[in-house]
Design a protein around this motif. Sequence first.
Motif, PDB file in Angstrom:
ATOM      1  N   GLY A  81      -4.051   5.106  -7.310  1.00  0.00           N
ATOM      2  CA  GLY A  81      -5.313   4.774  -7.711  1.00  0.00           C
ATOM      3  C   GLY A  81      -5.067   3.165  -7.873  1.00  0.00           C
ATOM      4  N   PRO A  82      -6.167   2.406  -8.286  1.00  0.00           N
ATOM      5  CA  PRO A  82      -6.220   1.336  -8.478  1.00  0.00           C
ATOM      6  C   PRO A  82      -5.236   0.535  -9.290  1.00  0.00           C
ATOM      7  N   ASN A  83      -5.207   1.484 -10.581  1.00  0.00           N
ATOM      8  CA  ASN A  83      -4.181   0.607 -11.544  1.00  0.00           C
ATOM      9  C   ASN A  83      -2.816   0.796 -11.334  1.00  0.00           C
ATOM     10  N   ASN A  84      -2.484   2.074 -10.336  1.00  0.00           N
ATOM     11  CA  ASN A  84      -1.088   1.849  -9.849  1.00  0.00           C
ATOM     12  C   ASN A  84      -0.645   0.761  -8.635  1.00  0.00           C
ATOM     13  N   LEU A  85      -1.711   0.585  -7.775  1.00  0.00           N
ATOM     14  CA  LEU A  85      -1.419  -0.264  -6.984  1.00  0.00           C
ATOM     15  C   LEU A  85      -1.309  -1.741  -7.641  1.00  0.00           C
ATOM     16  N   VAL A  86      -2.013  -2.040  -8.641  1.00  0.00           N
ATOM     17  CA  VAL A  86      -2.120  -3.319  -9.185  1.00  0.00           C
ATOM     18  C   VAL A  86      -0.808  -3.497  -9.843  1.00  0.00           C
ATOM     19  N   VAL A  87      -0.177  -2.651 -10.614  1.00  0.00           N
ATOM     20  CA  VAL A  87       1.154  -2.577 -11.165  1.00  0.00           C
ATOM     21  C   VAL A  87       2.312  -2.564 -10.088  1.00  0.00           C
ATOM     22  N   LEU A  88       2.069  -1.774  -9.205  1.00  0.00           N
ATOM     23  CA  LEU A  88       3.169  -1.863  -8.146  1.00  0.00           C
ATOM     24  C   LEU A  88       3.166  -3.366  -7.563  1.00  0.00           C
ATOM     25  N   ARG A  89       2.004  -4.013  -7.422  1.00  0.00           N
ATOM     26  CA  ARG A  89       2.115  -5.174  -6.879  1.00  0.00           C
ATOM     27  C   ARG A  89       2.556  -6.249  -7.854  1.00  0.00           C
ATOM     28  N   ALA A  90       2.253  -6.138  -9.015  1.00  0.00           N
ATOM     29  CA  ALA A  90       2.548  -6.885 -10.051  1.00  0.00           C
ATOM     30  C   ALA A  90       4.166  -7.025 -10.136  1.00  0.00           C
ATOM     31  N   ALA A  91       4.883  -5.829  -9.961  1.00  0.00           N
ATOM     32  CA  ALA A  91       6.243  -5.784 -10.223  1.00  0.00           C
ATOM     33  C   ALA A  91       6.798  -6.150  -8.777  1.00  0.00           C
TER      34      ALA A  91
END
Length: 198
Positions: A19-29
């Motif tokens: 979902g959007p939150n997971n993708l944002v965290v994945l990209r930040a990491a």
Amino acid sequence: MDHLFTLASLLGVAAITPGPNNLVVLRAAGQAGMRGALPAIAGVVLGGLLLLAVIALGAGSLFAAYPSLQRWIAVMGALYLAALGITLFMRGVTTPRAGSSTTEDALPAGTVGLVGFQFLNPKSWVMVLTALATVPAVGLHGYLPLAGLFVLIPTLCLLLWAALGAWLARWLVRPTVRRAVDAAMGALLVACAVFLLP
């Protein structure tokens, strides 16, 4: 106890699936490692708690009185996610020009940005509204176990997504790989937006 286990299972499935939150965290990491993803994780969790509080303290009755309001918020959130996804996708498939901006401004970032992002994320609304619908109205103290689940479960799931992003970081330093991942993430955001439309 069975009620909390069922609710924890529901939250776990919702929090671990893409979902959007997971993708944002994945990209930040992927950009800054596990430590760099912590502000994003904190923003998602705090935003989820704030959304839970807002709905539990009265917005839920507003939605019951005006069902179309909930639908409009979901549509606006889905359009916002689609716009983010299209922007990220286009930046991934086009060759960057000298001096052009990076993809970093396409997604919300930082704790404060992601707290606000939860109010535009249809998946967050669905998760909170579904969880609250299962909790009997027993006063404010009845929401404390739910708030605990909203901290624990998303934090654990987002840490797993951050670990995946940190693992992918070694490949993301290559511009062609980074653009391909950005395009894929943009397409996934658009798919999430379409899937979450009411």
